[in-house]
Design an enzyme around this catalytic site. Sequence first.
Site, mmCIF file in Angstrom:
data_model
loop_
_atom_site.group_PDB
_atom_site.id
_atom_site.type_symbol
_atom_site.label_atom_id
_atom_site.label_comp_id
_atom_site.label_asym_id
_atom_site.label_seq_id
_atom_site.Cartn_x
_atom_site.Cartn_y
_atom_site.Cartn_z
ATOM 1 N N ARG A 304 -9.752 -9.630 -12.509
ATOM 2 C CA ARG A 304 -9.771 -8.381 -13.288
ATOM 3 C C ARG A 304 -8.609 -8.307 -14.281
ATOM 4 N NH1 ARG A 304 -9.379 -4.779 -16.077
ATOM 5 N NH2 ARG A 304 -10.219 -2.657 -15.984
ATOM 6 N N LYS A 305 -7.513 -8.981 -13.972
ATOM 7 C CA LYS A 305 -6.310 -8.963 -14.825
ATOM 8 C C LYS A 305 -5.898 -7.524 -15.156
ATOM 9 C CE LYS A 305 -6.932 -13.499 -17.045
ATOM 10 N NZ LYS A 305 -8.271 -13.901 -16.589
ATOM 11 N N PHE A 306 -5.663 -6.760 -14.102
ATOM 12 C CA PHE A 306 -5.189 -5.388 -14.302
ATOM 13 C C PHE A 306 -3.909 -5.406 -15.134
ATOM 14 C CE2 PHE A 306 -7.544 -5.016 -10.247
ATOM 15 C CZ PHE A 306 -8.401 -3.974 -10.577
#
Length: 475
Positions: A304-306
């Site tokens: 997701r690569k928050f």
Amino acid sequence: MDAAAMESLILELHAIEAVKFGAFVLKSGITSPIYLDLRMLVAHPRLLSTVASLLGSLPATRPYDLLCGVPYTALPIASVLSAAASVPMLLRRYHVTPHAAAECLDGSFRAGDAVLIVEDLVTTGSSVLETVAPLREVGLVVADAVVVIDREQGGRENLAANGVALHSLMTLTEVLAVLVKRGKLGEEKAQEVKRFLDANRKMAVPGLPVKPKVVRKAFSERAGLATNPMGRKLFELMEAKQSNLCVAADVGTATELLDLADKIGPEICMLKTHVDILSDFTPDFGHKLRSIAERHSFLIFEDRKFADIGNTVTMQYEGGIFRILDWADIVNAHIVSGPGIVEGLKLKGLPKGRGLLLLSEMSSAGNLAHGDYTAAAVKIAEQHSDIVIGFISVNPASWSVTPSSPAFIHATPGVQLVAGGDSLGQQYNTPYSVINDRGSDIIIVGRGIIRANNPAETAREYRIQGWHAYQSSLS
């Protein structure tokens, strides 16, 4: 080979003028008082057969599936040995363009096959290493080289530093001793050669610096050091399945992803997803994927690569249409917004036993995740080791600031069997390079598997190669 057989072979090599004395400039650039010309063997088929047979009798450190002769003098020796021992052979073309390792090899092979290198002479070991490099680039395992004569000028040490054990029929010192003993060489000339050897015992490989090998603790040992239960589970799962392969399932539909997961599940330790690119996503997707993951014993990593502030990422993690928290074992995050992002993800993820990877480096050309950014990621990880299980990294062996605990795992994207890049700036490295040279633990493979004609079989090849690389880094 016993002493009598070695003496007989040395005398025969001298008789066909494969051993000469004078002043000769070697490939390494130095002038030698002795010249060994084993090209003469092709004119003496019986002796060629004897040499090949003796090389085949030398004990290797591991069983091998293939032979590969170093171009050019060793090729007839390797060919005879291949035919006599019924071991398939690879031909390495001498001239090869960068990142075209597969194109320089002729023969049939699979990633993970072990190759025995066959050479006539070894001085510094540079010719052997020039052959080893493209073999390893395509996923072959090279641990041994057999050679007729070891000139004792650093080759054995240089090869050992690069993970190749050298096995020789004889050394140059032994050649001299036999020729003096049998009256074929005067003592004065023998002493001249010995002085030359003493002065050139350990020569570095020209233009080929030896890379320090990354040595790590076993996954089973690191599992006991992990404070996060998901990190511990990942280490244990990798050890149990003998897999450090994560597949990036970058496909466009949930149907494709679930089908791929079921096919490659037995080979992987982790499946990396991008749920927001699935055009046919439905709320039951997570349940279906978890069922497959449980059946094949792999973890789900939602890439997701928050990157937002803590309050926002907690809602992105737990809510929305994807409800990532419900089905993803592991997620990842940038640290651009500071440690608050980790605190927010921990608030929701820790009670469920989830794990978090921090993006400390990226594999795309021109990215800004390096230097101080990487050091900051390490600091945040150590402050939050209860939720952070490791890093998405590219070259952790080069970091100036490293984690104090081996409990943190490194996963590296951009892995293919042949090094190179694509038109959008993605840089690819081989499994061997990623594990042994760069110090990573998990290889993340995408297009190399999902675009293969047989993803399951290709995943198996990557798994074998990645695991062999891990095992070789343990000692």
